[in-house]
Scaffold this active site. Structure first.
Site, PDB file in Angstrom:
ATOM      1  CB  CYS A  28      -1.003  -0.062   1.148  1.00 39.89           C
ATOM      2  SG  CYS A  28      -2.410   1.020   0.873  1.00 39.89           S
ATOM      3  CG  HIS A  77      -2.862  -3.163   4.001  1.00 43.96           C
ATOM      4  ND1 HIS A  77      -1.835  -2.412   4.527  1.00 43.96           N
ATOM      5  CD2 HIS A  77      -3.705  -2.286   3.406  1.00 43.96           C
ATOM      6  CE1 HIS A  77      -2.056  -1.129   4.274  1.00 43.96           C
ATOM      7  NE2 HIS A  77      -3.179  -1.031   3.595  1.00 43.96           N
ATOM      8  CD  GLU A 114       0.438  -5.072   5.667  1.00 44.15           C
ATOM      9  OE1 GLU A 114       0.510  -5.811   4.653  1.00 44.15           O
ATOM     10  OE2 GLU A 114       0.268  -3.846   5.598  1.00 44.15           O
TER      11      GLU A 114
HETATM   12  N1  GLN Z   1      -3.394   6.471   0.992  1.00 39.34           N
HETATM   13  C1  GLN Z   1      -2.145   6.146   1.638  1.00 39.34           C
HETATM   14  C2  GLN Z   1      -0.974   6.904   1.048  1.00 39.34           C
HETATM   15  O1  GLN Z   1      -1.098   7.603   0.117  1.00 39.34           O
HETATM   16  C3  GLN Z   1      -1.874   4.664   1.597  1.00 39.34           C
HETATM   17  C4  GLN Z   1      -2.867   3.931   2.444  1.00 39.34           C
HETATM   18  C5  GLN Z   1      -2.370   2.682   3.087  1.00 39.34           C
HETATM   19  O2  GLN Z   1      -1.180   2.379   3.149  1.00 39.34           O
HETATM   20  N2  GLN Z   1      -3.304   1.938   3.629  1.00 39.34           N
HETATM   21  O3  GLN Z   1       0.111   6.769   1.531  1.00 39.34           O
END
Ligand code: GLN
Length: 198
Positions: free
Chosen positions: A81, A179, A181
Site C-alpha cells: 500500500c 495489505h 500483513e
Molecule cells: N493512501 C495512503 C498513502 O497515500 C496509503 C494507504 C495505506 O497504506 N493503507 O500513503
C-alpha cells in the site's frame, strides 16, 4: 541464507503486523529508522500507512538517499500500500513535493479507489498462488502503468477498480496495493522470503 535479516521501515504505519508475519516465517525482522541500520539488513519491507508522512520522516531521518542507494544496488524490497507508493518511480495524486525512493518502474495512483470506496475487500488471483488472496484495500493505490521489466502479479477481478493492477514484481522488488500483513495469510510474504532465501 536460511534466516535472513529483514528490515521493516519503522517510520510510520503497520510495522508490527509485518514484524509478526516475518517472525512467524522464521526470518529475523529488524526495525529500520537510521541509515546505519540499513547496512545490517538483507532485505526491506515498507509497510502500509501514509506515504506522505513516510516521505517526510525519511527526509528528517536522512534515510531517503541511503534507501535509494541500497535499493538501486539490488536489495530486495517489498512494499504494501503506502509502501508500494514509496517504491514507485512515479506518483499520480501525490502531495506537493512528495518524492519516492523508487526502483519500481511504475506509475501509481494514490487513493485510486476513490472516496466512496475508501476501503474495500476483494479476492484476487495472484500469479504463483494456487488459491485467490483476500485483498484488503485501505485508501489504496493502484498501478496506473508499468514498464516492460515489470511483471503484473494481480489485478482486481470485479467490483470497484475491476481490471486495475494491484500487485507487481520487478527483479527483487515486490509491491501490493493491498495489505497481506493484516489478513493472517502469509503467502505473499512467503513469496518474498523464498526469493531472498534462494
Ligand atoms: N493512501 C495512503 C498513502 O497515500 C496509503 C494507504 C495505506 O497504506 N493503507 O500513503
Amino acid at each position: 541464507m536460511t534466516r535472513p535479516v529483514i528490515g521493516v521501515l519503522a517510520l510510520q504505519g503497520d510495522v508490527r503486523e509485518h514484524v509478526a508475519v516475518l517472525t512467524a516465517l522464521g526470518t529475523r525482522p529488524m526495525l529500520v529508522r537510521r541509515p546505519a541500520e540499513l547496512e545490517r539488513i538483507d532485505a526491506l519491507v515498507i509497510p502500509g500507512g501514509e506515504s506522505t508522512t513516510m516521505h517526510r520522516l525519511a527526509v528528517a531521518f536522512d534515510l531517503l538517499e541511503p534507501l535509494r542507494q541500497r535499493i538501486s544496488a539490488g536489495m530486495p524490497a517489498f512494499g504494501t500500500c503506502a509502501g508500494m507508493i514509496v517504491l514507485a518511480d512515479r506518483i499520480e495524486g501525490g502531495a506537493a513535493g512528495q518524492e519516492t525512493v523508487g526502483g519500481l518502474d511504475v506509475t501509481v495512483r494514490r487513493n485510486a479507489f476513490g472516496r466512496q470506496v475508501d476501503s474495500c475487500e476483494t479476492d484476487v488471483d495472484v500469479a504463483g498462488l494456487s488459491e485467490p488472496f483476500h485483498a484488503v484495500l485501505i485508501r489504496a493505490p493502484w498501478v496506473e502503468d508499468s514498464g516492460p521489466g515489470v511483471e503484473v502479479l494481480a489485478r482486481v477481478g470485479h467490483g470497484p477498480g475491476a481490471g486495475r493492477i494491484v500487485a507487481v514484481r520487478q527483479d527483487s522488488l515486490l509491491a501490493t496495493s493491498f495489505h497481506p500483513e493484516v489478513t493472517g495469510d502469509d503467502r505473499v510474504h512467503r513469496m518474498f522470503v523464498d526469493e531472498i532465501v534462494r
